[in-house]
Design an enzyme around this catalytic site. Structure first.
Site, PDB file in Angstrom:
ATOM      1  N   ILE A  64      -1.422   4.365  -5.568  1.00 48.30           N
ATOM      2  CA  ILE A  64      -0.498   3.456  -4.901  1.00 48.30           C
ATOM      3  C   ILE A  64       0.551   4.318  -4.207  1.00 48.30           C
ATOM      4  CG2 ILE A  64       1.256   1.661  -5.295  1.00 48.30           C
ATOM      5  CD1 ILE A  64      -0.748   1.347  -8.006  1.00 48.30           C
ATOM      6  N   HIS A 121       2.903  13.778  -0.348  1.00 49.51           N
ATOM      7  CA  HIS A 121       2.925  12.319  -0.137  1.00 49.51           C
ATOM      8  C   HIS A 121       2.943  11.615  -1.498  1.00 49.51           C
ATOM      9  CE1 HIS A 121       1.818   8.922   2.843  1.00 49.51           C
ATOM     10  NE2 HIS A 121       2.270   8.371   1.724  1.00 49.51           N
ATOM     11  N   LEU A 122       4.102  11.061  -1.798  1.00 48.66           N
ATOM     12  CA  LEU A 122       4.343  10.340  -3.052  1.00 48.66           C
ATOM     13  C   LEU A 122       3.224   9.331  -3.371  1.00 48.66           C
ATOM     14  CD1 LEU A 122       6.695   9.712  -5.126  1.00 48.66           C
ATOM     15  CD2 LEU A 122       7.460   7.992  -3.498  1.00 48.66           C
ATOM     16  N   HIS A 123       2.771   9.289  -4.623  1.00 49.24           N
ATOM     17  CA  HIS A 123       1.818   8.257  -5.020  1.00 49.24           C
ATOM     18  C   HIS A 123       1.830   8.083  -6.540  1.00 49.24           C
ATOM     19  CE1 HIS A 123      -0.362  12.101  -4.842  1.00 49.24           C
ATOM     20  NE2 HIS A 123      -1.112  11.658  -5.838  1.00 49.24           N
ATOM     21  N   ILE A 124       1.496   6.872  -6.957  1.00 48.82           N
ATOM     22  CA  ILE A 124       1.389   6.549  -8.385  1.00 48.82           C
ATOM     23  C   ILE A 124      -0.087   6.467  -8.751  1.00 48.82           C
ATOM     24  CG2 ILE A 124       1.880   4.836 -10.186  1.00 48.82           C
ATOM     25  CD1 ILE A 124       4.243   3.870  -8.529  1.00 48.82           C
TER      26      ILE A 124
END
Ligand SMILES: [Zn+2]
Length: 169
Positions: A64, A121-124
């Site tokens: 996400i 790139h930030l992601h969960i």
């Protein structure tokens, strides 16, 4: 043999590919909506993207991410953080309907030393878990099996999303 960690040998392709490719696959996916099925994109929301991890730690592993190419929570807006969290909730619903997991791991990695494959790139990560799932993954370690099951799971999650109006944001 008792393993507590998930054994994911197909990830070696991913780890080997890291040095060869400098392109951000999340941004690439965002810019190519016509390829959403091929790229295993599940949902596009106002500010975020949900995609199946092509190199999963476990069956059903979702990522996400905010649409903006930002590395840290520091740069994320409150709106982005809220939407990402809601998408974790909605993704858990979809995966529960599709795969009936017994549990989930939710996590974020910052920096390569912490295991981030895409630190810029930030992601969960959302990883469904089953009792005894280490055994399950051992028998599914073939990359062709993984990639075929990813396509089928993507189709199933799209169908479930339509039936249950997911994501409900
Ligand atoms: Zn990016």
């Amino acid at each position: 043999m008792e393993h507590k960690n998930l054994w994911a040998p197909w990830r070696i392709k991913y780890i080997q590919g890291l040095s060869e490719s400098s392109e951000c696959f999340i941004c690439h996916n965002l810019e190519n909506p016509d390829d959403d099925d091929k790229n295993l994109v599940l949902w596009r929301s106002n500010l975020c993207l949900v995609v199946l991890n092509r190199f999963p730690y476990n069956n059903g592993h979702l990522l996400i991410a905010p649409a903006r190419h930002i590395p840290d929570l520091d740069q994320a807006t409150d709106e982005e953080l809220l939407e990402m969290t809601k998408l974790v909730r909605e993704s858990q619903k979809a995966l529960s309907l599709a795969m009936k997991p017994h549990g989930f791991n939710v996590g974020m990695n910052f920096g390569r030393c912490a295991g981030a494959g895409l630190p810029e790139h930030l992601h969960i990560h959302l990883v469904p878990r089953w009792d005894g799932d280490t055994n399950f993954m051992s028998v599914c370690s073939d990359t062709d099996v993984i990639s075929q099951s990813l396509t089928e799971l993507h189709e199933l999650l799209k169908k479930i999303s339509k039936e249950h109006n997911l994501p409900g944001l």
